[in-house]
Design a protein around this motif. Structure first.
Motif, mmCIF file in Angstrom:
data_model
loop_
_atom_site.group_PDB
_atom_site.id
_atom_site.type_symbol
_atom_site.label_atom_id
_atom_site.label_comp_id
_atom_site.label_asym_id
_atom_site.label_seq_id
_atom_site.Cartn_x
_atom_site.Cartn_y
_atom_site.Cartn_z
ATOM 1 N N ILE A 6 0.846 -1.185 0.000
ATOM 2 C CA ILE A 6 0.000 0.000 0.000
ATOM 3 C C ILE A 6 0.883 1.238 0.000
ATOM 4 O O ILE A 6 1.948 1.251 0.643
ATOM 5 N N VAL A 7 0.475 2.272 -0.727
ATOM 6 C CA VAL A 7 1.221 3.527 -0.790
ATOM 7 C C VAL A 7 0.232 4.675 -0.608
ATOM 8 O O VAL A 7 -0.976 4.510 -0.764
ATOM 9 N N GLU A 8 0.759 5.842 -0.290
ATOM 10 C CA GLU A 8 -0.080 7.036 -0.233
ATOM 11 C C GLU A 8 -0.050 7.727 -1.587
ATOM 12 O O GLU A 8 0.889 7.570 -2.365
ATOM 13 N N ALA A 9 -1.088 8.500 -1.875
ATOM 14 C CA ALA A 9 -1.211 9.167 -3.165
ATOM 15 C C ALA A 9 -1.986 10.467 -2.982
ATOM 16 O O ALA A 9 -2.696 10.647 -1.988
ATOM 17 N N GLU A 10 -1.856 11.365 -3.943
ATOM 18 C CA GLU A 10 -2.551 12.649 -3.923
ATOM 19 C C GLU A 10 -3.558 12.699 -5.071
ATOM 20 O O GLU A 10 -3.353 12.058 -6.108
ATOM 21 N N VAL A 11 -4.637 13.474 -4.894
ATOM 22 C CA VAL A 11 -5.661 13.574 -5.919
ATOM 23 C C VAL A 11 -6.095 15.025 -6.097
ATOM 24 O O VAL A 11 -6.149 15.798 -5.136
ATOM 25 N N ASN A 12 -6.359 15.412 -7.343
ATOM 26 C CA ASN A 12 -6.996 16.675 -7.685
ATOM 27 C C ASN A 12 -8.293 16.358 -8.411
ATOM 28 O O ASN A 12 -8.327 15.503 -9.304
ATOM 29 N N LEU A 13 -9.365 17.061 -8.051
ATOM 30 C CA LEU A 13 -10.688 16.734 -8.567
ATOM 31 C C LEU A 13 -11.344 17.937 -9.224
ATOM 32 O O LEU A 13 -11.263 19.058 -8.706
ATOM 33 N N GLN A 14 -12.001 17.701 -10.360
ATOM 34 C CA GLN A 14 -12.922 18.653 -10.980
ATOM 35 C C GLN A 14 -14.199 17.884 -11.297
ATOM 36 O O GLN A 14 -14.129 16.752 -11.793
ATOM 37 N N GLU A 15 -15.354 18.521 -11.057
ATOM 38 C CA GLU A 15 -16.615 17.799 -11.195
ATOM 39 C C GLU A 15 -17.729 18.762 -11.601
ATOM 40 O O GLU A 15 -17.770 19.914 -11.168
ATOM 41 N N THR A 40 -20.461 23.065 -10.172
ATOM 42 C CA THR A 40 -19.088 22.719 -10.522
ATOM 43 C C THR A 40 -18.252 22.685 -9.245
ATOM 44 O O THR A 40 -18.384 23.572 -8.398
ATOM 45 N N SER A 41 -17.424 21.666 -9.116
ATOM 46 C CA SER A 41 -16.606 21.512 -7.910
ATOM 47 C C SER A 41 -15.140 21.332 -8.288
ATOM 48 O O SER A 41 -14.816 20.813 -9.356
ATOM 49 N N ARG A 42 -14.273 21.776 -7.395
ATOM 50 C CA ARG A 42 -12.852 21.476 -7.510
ATOM 51 C C ARG A 42 -12.331 21.186 -6.118
ATOM 52 O O ARG A 42 -12.827 21.724 -5.124
ATOM 53 N N GLY A 43 -11.330 20.290 -6.027
ATOM 54 C CA GLY A 43 -10.815 19.946 -4.713
ATOM 55 C C GLY A 43 -9.486 19.229 -4.789
ATOM 56 O O GLY A 43 -9.036 18.815 -5.860
ATOM 57 N N VAL A 44 -8.868 19.102 -3.628
ATOM 58 C CA VAL A 44 -7.609 18.377 -3.488
ATOM 59 C C VAL A 44 -7.762 17.381 -2.345
ATOM 60 O O VAL A 44 -8.582 17.565 -1.442
ATOM 61 N N GLY A 45 -6.966 16.316 -2.393
ATOM 62 C CA GLY A 45 -7.068 15.325 -1.336
ATOM 63 C C GLY A 45 -5.935 14.333 -1.370
ATOM 64 O O GLY A 45 -4.995 14.453 -2.174
ATOM 65 N N ARG A 46 -6.045 13.334 -0.488
ATOM 66 C CA ARG A 46 -5.025 12.296 -0.388
ATOM 67 C C ARG A 46 -5.671 10.955 -0.047
ATOM 68 O O ARG A 46 -6.708 10.908 0.628
ATOM 69 N N LYS A 47 -5.043 9.911 -0.529
ATOM 70 C CA LYS A 47 -5.307 8.565 -0.042
ATOM 71 C C LYS A 47 -4.225 8.258 0.989
ATOM 72 O O LYS A 47 -3.031 8.436 0.706
#
Length: 305
Positions: free
Chosen positions: A232-241, A259-266
């Motif tokens: 398992i590893v960590e990862a980053e995400v950027n979202l547009q919706e 419309t949405s935008r966001g940032v996050g992590r696993k």
């Protein structure tokens, strides 16, 4: 086995199809908090060769590792962002989102299954305090916010990376298509794109179906994805919706969208989820805040958008 139109295939240009989720994810629990799976995420020994990203099997393995984990257990993901009202080309900030997801990964005879419970809280634009009601800037109406959890819902993946698309979400019918591709490799950095479209039809409702178009970019480290010693590893995400107006906003037939935008992590550990989200979770779901594994055992919540 489901028909081809309910599945998405992996190719050299097309990575493993993943669930929409966050932001937009059954079975028996299998040692969710065992040290090797939940705490360390490290295999006992590196007996297998690293996955080859130029084969379908290698791509499927790396994509599963980036999005979820290779062994069984829990994974956690969070997203912070802003929702905007969109009418024509104009955007108007509406509210912020504090979202978190808890997923359980289980191996199956023909692949693996991912069961996900998600909880999103809406917060004020000015100070990010929890919103219990919201003033609609278009109509002036004050609407109560009754959004609860989403899921748990389960998505099955075949061993070759094929995703078996579910047809139901919280009691509503679901038609969805998701494609994940390799976007870029630069040194030790890997970016994957995830494009998805979904149409949710609410049961016993005269309202139009709820439509979602989502684009996200996942970033991970190539050396970690290729390392056979880690599961398992960590990862980053950027979202547009872009979505339809949610029913609770009472927009009626008014043209437009959200419309949405966001940032996050696993992340690997529940304790690595944002402190604010964990505080809100403890206030509204104290049992899950104490024992996160209970989230994926809960009764599935009805679709609330």
């Amino acid at each position: 086995m489901p028909g081809r139109d309910s599945q998405d295939r992996v190719s050299r240009r097309k990575w493993l199809t993943c669930s929409t989720s966050m932001m937009i994810g059954a079975g028996t629990m299998h040692q969710l908090f065992a040290a090797p799976a939940h705490e360390a995420g490290t295999a006992p020994a590196a007996t297998q060769a690293p996955p080859d990203p130029y084969t379908e099997a290698g791509l499927a393995t790396m994509a599963r590792k980036a999005r979820y984990r290779l062994d069984e257990g829990l994974v956690f993901a969070w997203l912070f962002g802003t929702k905007y009202g969109q009418v024509d080309t104009g955007l108007r900030p509406l509210l912020n989102i504090e979202s978190g997801a808890i997923s359980r990964i289980e191996n199956t005879s023909d692949g693996y299954a991912v069961t996900t419970w998600e909880r999103t809280f809406y917060t004020a634009l000015e100070d990010q305090t929890l919103l219990r009601e919201w003033r609609n800037p278009y109509t002036g109406e004050v609407a109560p916010i009754r959004r609860g959890p989403s899921g748990p819902s389960t998505v099955h993946f075949l061993r070759d990376g094929t995703r078996v698309t579910p047809t139901e979400l919280g009691g509503a019918s679901l038609k969805a298509h998701t494609t994940t591709r390799l976007l870029r490799v630069d040194g030790d950095h890997v970016w994957l794109t995830n494009d998805s479209e979904a149409v949710v039809t609410r049961p016993f409702s005269n309202t139009a179906p709820f439509q979602v178009t989502e684009w996200s970019i996942l970033h991970a480290h190539l050396s970690e994805l290729l390392d056979p010693r880690t599961q398992i590893v960590e990862a980053e995400v950027n979202l547009q919706e872009v979505t339809s107006w949610p029913a609770w906003m009472n927009m009626g037939e008014r043209p437009g969208a959200v419309t949405s935008r966001g940032v996050g992590r696993k992340v690997i550990r529940f304790e690595s989820m944002p402190k604010k989200w964990r505080h809100l979770l403890a206030e509204h779901h104290p049992d899950i805040a104490r024992r996160p594994e209970l989230a994926v055992q809960a009764q599935s919540a009805p679709f609330g958008q």
